[in-house]
Scaffold this active site. Structure first.
Site, mmCIF file in Angstrom:
data_model
loop_
_atom_site.group_PDB
_atom_site.id
_atom_site.type_symbol
_atom_site.label_atom_id
_atom_site.label_comp_id
_atom_site.label_asym_id
_atom_site.label_seq_id
_atom_site.Cartn_x
_atom_site.Cartn_y
_atom_site.Cartn_z
ATOM 1 N N ARG A 83 35.568 30.380 34.019
ATOM 2 C CA ARG A 83 34.494 30.575 34.986
ATOM 3 C C ARG A 83 33.692 31.843 34.721
ATOM 4 O O ARG A 83 32.866 32.228 35.539
ATOM 5 C CB ARG A 83 35.113 30.692 36.373
ATOM 6 C CG ARG A 83 34.773 29.545 37.299
ATOM 7 C CD ARG A 83 35.753 29.569 38.446
ATOM 8 N NE ARG A 83 35.163 29.089 39.650
ATOM 9 C CZ ARG A 83 35.739 28.153 40.430
ATOM 10 N NH1 ARG A 83 36.880 27.619 40.090
ATOM 11 N NH2 ARG A 83 35.163 27.797 41.525
ATOM 12 N N ARG A 122 35.436 19.417 54.332
ATOM 13 C CA ARG A 122 36.619 19.223 53.491
ATOM 14 C C ARG A 122 37.872 19.713 54.213
ATOM 15 O O ARG A 122 37.868 20.752 54.869
ATOM 16 C CB ARG A 122 36.453 20.001 52.187
ATOM 17 C CG ARG A 122 37.707 19.977 51.326
ATOM 18 C CD ARG A 122 37.401 20.268 49.894
ATOM 19 N NE ARG A 122 37.257 21.693 49.626
ATOM 20 C CZ ARG A 122 36.988 22.178 48.417
ATOM 21 N NH1 ARG A 122 36.814 21.370 47.400
ATOM 22 N NH2 ARG A 122 36.850 23.472 48.245
ATOM 23 N N ARG A 166 29.707 31.536 47.248
ATOM 24 C CA ARG A 166 30.381 30.950 46.078
ATOM 25 C C ARG A 166 29.366 30.305 45.148
ATOM 26 O O ARG A 166 29.498 30.368 43.936
ATOM 27 C CB ARG A 166 31.415 29.905 46.522
ATOM 28 C CG ARG A 166 32.722 30.534 46.981
ATOM 29 C CD ARG A 166 33.493 29.637 47.905
ATOM 30 N NE ARG A 166 33.900 28.375 47.318
ATOM 31 C CZ ARG A 166 34.248 27.299 48.026
ATOM 32 N NH1 ARG A 166 34.237 27.350 49.343
ATOM 33 N NH2 ARG A 166 34.618 26.208 47.422
HETATM 34 P P1 ADP Z 1 35.560 25.504 44.245
HETATM 35 O O1 ADP Z 1 35.245 25.138 42.841
HETATM 36 O O2 ADP Z 1 35.208 24.437 45.225
HETATM 37 O O3 ADP Z 1 35.002 26.853 44.612
HETATM 38 P P2 ADP Z 1 38.289 26.269 43.538
HETATM 39 O O4 ADP Z 1 39.560 25.920 44.197
HETATM 40 O O5 ADP Z 1 38.096 25.839 42.123
HETATM 41 O O6 ADP Z 1 37.137 25.629 44.448
HETATM 42 O O7 ADP Z 1 38.069 27.848 43.614
HETATM 43 C C1 ADP Z 1 38.201 28.562 44.824
HETATM 44 C C2 ADP Z 1 38.192 30.067 44.575
HETATM 45 O O8 ADP Z 1 39.276 30.416 43.708
HETATM 46 C C3 ADP Z 1 36.944 30.625 43.890
HETATM 47 O O9 ADP Z 1 35.911 30.876 44.802
HETATM 48 C C4 ADP Z 1 37.524 31.904 43.270
HETATM 49 O O10 ADP Z 1 37.677 32.916 44.239
HETATM 50 C C5 ADP Z 1 38.908 31.479 42.848
HETATM 51 N N1 ADP Z 1 38.936 30.977 41.446
HETATM 52 C C6 ADP Z 1 39.194 29.715 41.030
HETATM 53 N N2 ADP Z 1 39.133 29.612 39.691
HETATM 54 C C7 ADP Z 1 38.817 30.852 39.243
HETATM 55 C C8 ADP Z 1 38.588 31.405 37.959
HETATM 56 N N3 ADP Z 1 38.676 30.671 36.830
HETATM 57 N N4 ADP Z 1 38.290 32.730 37.880
HETATM 58 C C9 ADP Z 1 38.210 33.490 38.980
HETATM 59 N N5 ADP Z 1 38.396 33.034 40.216
HETATM 60 C C10 ADP Z 1 38.697 31.733 40.363
#
Ligand code: ADP
Length: 210
Positions: A83, A122, A166
């Site tokens: 990400r 959700r 986000r």
């Molecule tokens: P969504 O894609 O709907 O935001 P996720 O469960 O994938 O839901 O992610 C939720 C939160 O988890 C993000 O807003 C971030 O804070 C954290 N997160 C998830 N994946 C990562 C990543 N690869 N790097 C940093 N933070 C992450």
């Protein structure tokens, strides 16, 4: 990859079931660490609740440990990782060490307008990770998980103000890394706006027969 609320998780779980490979979801792993109250988990929770990315070092360490488990040998789906540019570079390094190449980056397209409505309705299961939508995919028994019977929750970051943040974080930090996969000819697209029963065929169209 795709913006928050695009339906990445739903598609990742389907791909895992269809092709018989594990789904490694960064967000789920971070939430598990937070629920266990580990040092890394406590730090992660503070960032997640604000809608910020968790610091790269924490995420990379958790993902590297997971990718080194033997069940990934026949393939795997990554959901929500990488990400950031640093995470993408770390993934290259981890995969190179394992002699593995990434087949496809599946990009889930979604319009910002649809996202807030989707995420605020959700509900998720804190125990098994199943995800529901109060209007489009409600659980059979209101408030409880179909899979394991636990009481469903609304994620702390699924409230309007945090959802908008986000999305900004996604555009600033995550969107730019698409280019490297696009240039390598690995990027394919799937719509984030399909009815649930149409998703498997769309997946097969881009990834081939299971
Ligand atoms: P969504 O894609 O709907 O935001 P996720 O469960 O994938 O839901 O992610 C939720 C939160 O988890 C993000 O807003 C971030 O804070 C954290 N997160 C998830 N994946 C990562 C990543 N690869 N790097 C940093 N933070 C992450």
């Amino acid at each position: 990859m795709g913006p928050p609320g695009s339906g990445k998780g739903t598609r990742a779980k389907m791909i895992g079931r269809m092709y018989g490979i594990p789904v490694i979801a960064a967000g789920d792993m971070l939430r598990e660490a937070a629920a266990r109250g580990t040092e890394k988990g406590r730090v992660a929770r503070a960032y997640m609740n604000r809608g910020e990315l968790v610091p790269d070092d924490i995420v990379i360490a958790i993902m590297e440990e997971r990718l080194n488990k033997p069940d990934t040998e026949r393939g795997f789906v990554l959901d929500g990782f990488p990400r950031s540019v640093r995470q993408a570079m770390a993934l290259d390094r981890i995969l190179e060490k394992q002699n593995v190449t990434l087949d496809t980056l599946l990009y889930v397209t979604a319009k910002p307008e649809t996202i807030v409505g989707r995420l605020s309705l959700r509900r998720s299961c804190p125990k098994c990770g199943a995800v529901y939508h109060l209007r489009d995919m409600p659980p059979k028994r209101e408030g409880f998980c179909d899979e394991c019977g636990s009481r469903l929750i609304q994620r702390e970051d699924d409230v309007e103000e945090i959802i908008r943040h986000r999305f900004e974080v996604y555009e600033r930090q995550t969107f730019p890394i698409l280019e490297r996969y696009q240039e390598a000819g690995k990027m394919k697209e799937i719509s984030g706006n399909l009815d649930i029963d149409k998703i498997p065929a769309a997946i097969e169209e881009v990834l081939g027969k299971p």
